[in-house]
Design a protein around this motif. Structure first.
Motif, PDB file in Angstrom:
ATOM      1  N   ALA A 109       0.837  -1.198   0.000  1.00 12.95           N
ATOM      2  CA  ALA A 109       0.000   0.000   0.000  1.00 12.95           C
ATOM      3  C   ALA A 109       0.870   1.246   0.000  1.00 12.95           C
ATOM      4  CB  ALA A 109      -0.917   0.006   1.217  1.00 12.95           C
ATOM      5  N   VAL A 110       0.349   2.315  -0.592  1.00 14.18           N
ATOM      6  CA  VAL A 110       1.055   3.589  -0.648  1.00 14.18           C
ATOM      7  C   VAL A 110       0.140   4.685  -0.116  1.00 14.18           C
ATOM      8  CG1 VAL A 110       2.495   2.926  -2.611  1.00 14.18           C
ATOM      9  CG2 VAL A 110       0.281   4.020  -3.024  1.00 14.18           C
ATOM     10  N   LEU A 117      -3.835   3.542  -0.142  1.00 13.52           N
ATOM     11  CA  LEU A 117      -4.223   2.931  -1.409  1.00 13.52           C
ATOM     12  C   LEU A 117      -3.459   1.634  -1.599  1.00 13.52           C
ATOM     13  CD1 LEU A 117      -5.684   3.078  -4.173  1.00 13.52           C
ATOM     14  CD2 LEU A 117      -3.677   4.308  -5.039  1.00 13.52           C
ATOM     15  N   ASN A 118      -4.192   0.529  -1.738  1.00 11.45           N
ATOM     16  CA  ASN A 118      -3.582  -0.778  -1.973  1.00 11.45           C
ATOM     17  C   ASN A 118      -3.281  -0.921  -3.467  1.00 11.45           C
ATOM     18  OD1 ASN A 118      -3.875  -2.462   0.710  1.00 11.45           O
ATOM     19  ND2 ASN A 118      -5.729  -1.232   0.487  1.00 11.45           N
ATOM     20  N   GLY A 136      -6.457  -1.303  -5.592  1.00  8.20           N
ATOM     21  CA  GLY A 136      -7.252  -0.132  -5.925  1.00  8.20           C
ATOM     22  C   GLY A 136      -8.176   0.325  -4.813  1.00  8.20           C
ATOM     23  N   ARG A 137      -8.217  -0.426  -3.733  1.00 15.11           N
ATOM     24  CA  ARG A 137      -9.103  -0.072  -2.630  1.00 15.11           C
ATOM     25  C   ARG A 137      -8.423   0.920  -1.689  1.00 15.11           C
ATOM     26  NH1 ARG A 137     -11.908  -4.348   1.656  1.00 15.11           N
ATOM     27  NH2 ARG A 137     -12.927  -2.789   2.967  1.00 15.11           N
ATOM     28  N   VAL A 144      -6.179   0.278   9.843  1.00 10.47           N
ATOM     29  CA  VAL A 144      -5.480  -0.828   9.178  1.00 10.47           C
ATOM     30  C   VAL A 144      -4.001  -0.784   9.519  1.00 10.47           C
ATOM     31  CG1 VAL A 144      -7.122  -1.107   7.270  1.00 10.47           C
ATOM     32  CG2 VAL A 144      -5.300   0.598   7.093  1.00 10.47           C
ATOM     33  N   ALA A 145      -3.358  -1.939   9.487  1.00 10.85           N
ATOM     34  CA  ALA A 145      -1.947  -2.019   9.869  1.00 10.85           C
ATOM     35  C   ALA A 145      -1.057  -1.220   8.931  1.00 10.85           C
ATOM     36  CB  ALA A 145      -1.498  -3.481   9.906  1.00 10.85           C
ATOM     37  N   ASN A 146      -1.287  -1.330   7.612  1.00  8.16           N
ATOM     38  CA  ASN A 146      -0.427  -0.582   6.688  1.00  8.16           C
ATOM     39  C   ASN A 146      -0.638   0.919   6.840  1.00  8.16           C
ATOM     40  OD1 ASN A 146      -2.892  -0.387   5.278  1.00  8.16           O
ATOM     41  ND2 ASN A 146      -2.310  -1.982   3.822  1.00  8.16           N
ATOM     42  N   GLY A 147      -1.849   1.317   7.182  1.00  7.88           N
ATOM     43  CA  GLY A 147      -2.106   2.730   7.423  1.00  7.88           C
ATOM     44  C   GLY A 147      -1.402   3.246   8.670  1.00  7.88           C
TER      45      GLY A 147
END
Length: 241
Positions: A109-110, A117-118, A136-137, A144-147
């Motif tokens: 994700a970025v 954005l995944n 695209g989600r 969320v963990a990546n966030g």
């Protein structure tokens, strides 16, 4: 159902017309008048003018006198697309490795401020998985963990409002700041049923050449396969890749 773009006092079909309008700009035609736009779209000048004005307000077009050029929002999205393509290629081996070691869903994700954005996924090898539909989600970073990784390492600003998704979602700013400090200390983040009941994930930062956090790599799966006792080990594994 066709998407629509709503402007003041009117609604216009957006998908085909917006794409056709943006595609009308070329190296030899960096600026277009309303007359040019109307001719490209095959619509009346008043319709072309209203559509161009709507896109200008959204940042997709910029006006210079009576002519339009591509706006800063187009530049931002183009830059994001190029950067994302480079990151996906660079991170694909690490994603494949994590998939082989865990069998769970691996996502990259970025930052897409203010969201996450995944952009890439390696699906789980299990029949029951969290795979599919992630590319695209957009998700809110605090849930969320990546966030949390992107927040902790400064890639996304901490939001003023923390929306609740489950009873476990962090909705207090002080509590979120404390968690982000833990993420920076440990080098990875955890999210347990914070976006959706039963969904668990860990994530670690991806740093660019300048030392800044440019993306987050995550492992996600159902709670029964990723119990709390396993998350620190999985987080360290994610960070090591």
């Amino acid at each position: 159902m066709a998407t629509t773009l709503v402007a003041t006092g009117a609604t216009y079909p957006s998908a085909e017309r917006v794409l056709a309008l943006l595609a009308s700009f070329e190296d030899g035609r960096p600026e277009l008048s309303v007359t040019d736009i109307a001719a490209s779209l095959g619509v009346h000048k008043s319709t072309a003018s209203r559509l161009a004005a709507t896109l200008e307000r959204a940042g997709f077009l910029a006006r210079s006198g009576r002519r339009y050029r591509l706006g800063v929002e187009i530049i931002r999205l183009g830059t994001l697309a190029l950067r994302s393509a480079d990151i996906v290629g660079a991170m694909r081996p690490a994603m494949e490795k994590l998939s082989q070691l865990t069998g769970e869903t691996i996502n990259l994700a970025v930052p897409a401020r203010p969201d996450v954005l995944n952009i890439a996924e390696v699906p789980s090898t299990y029949i029951l998985s969290c795979s599919g539909g992630w590319i695209g989600r957009r998700t809110k970073p605090h849930a969320v963990a990546n966030g949390k990784v992107l927040l902790a390492f400064g890639a996304i600003p901490v939001p003023a409002h923390l929306e609740r998704y489950t009873e476990h979602t962090i909705t207090d700013l002080a509590a979120l700041e404390a968690e982000l400090a833990t993420v920076r200390r440990d080098g990875y983040a955890k999210a347990v049923a914070e976006l959706e009941d039963g969904l668990v994930a860990v994530a670690a930062p991806v740093f660019g050449a300048d030392g800044g956090c440019v993306a987050a790599l995550s492992i996600s799966g159902p709670a029964y396969r990723m119990p709390p006792a396993s998350l620190d080990e999985l987080g360290r594994l994610c960070a090591s890749c």
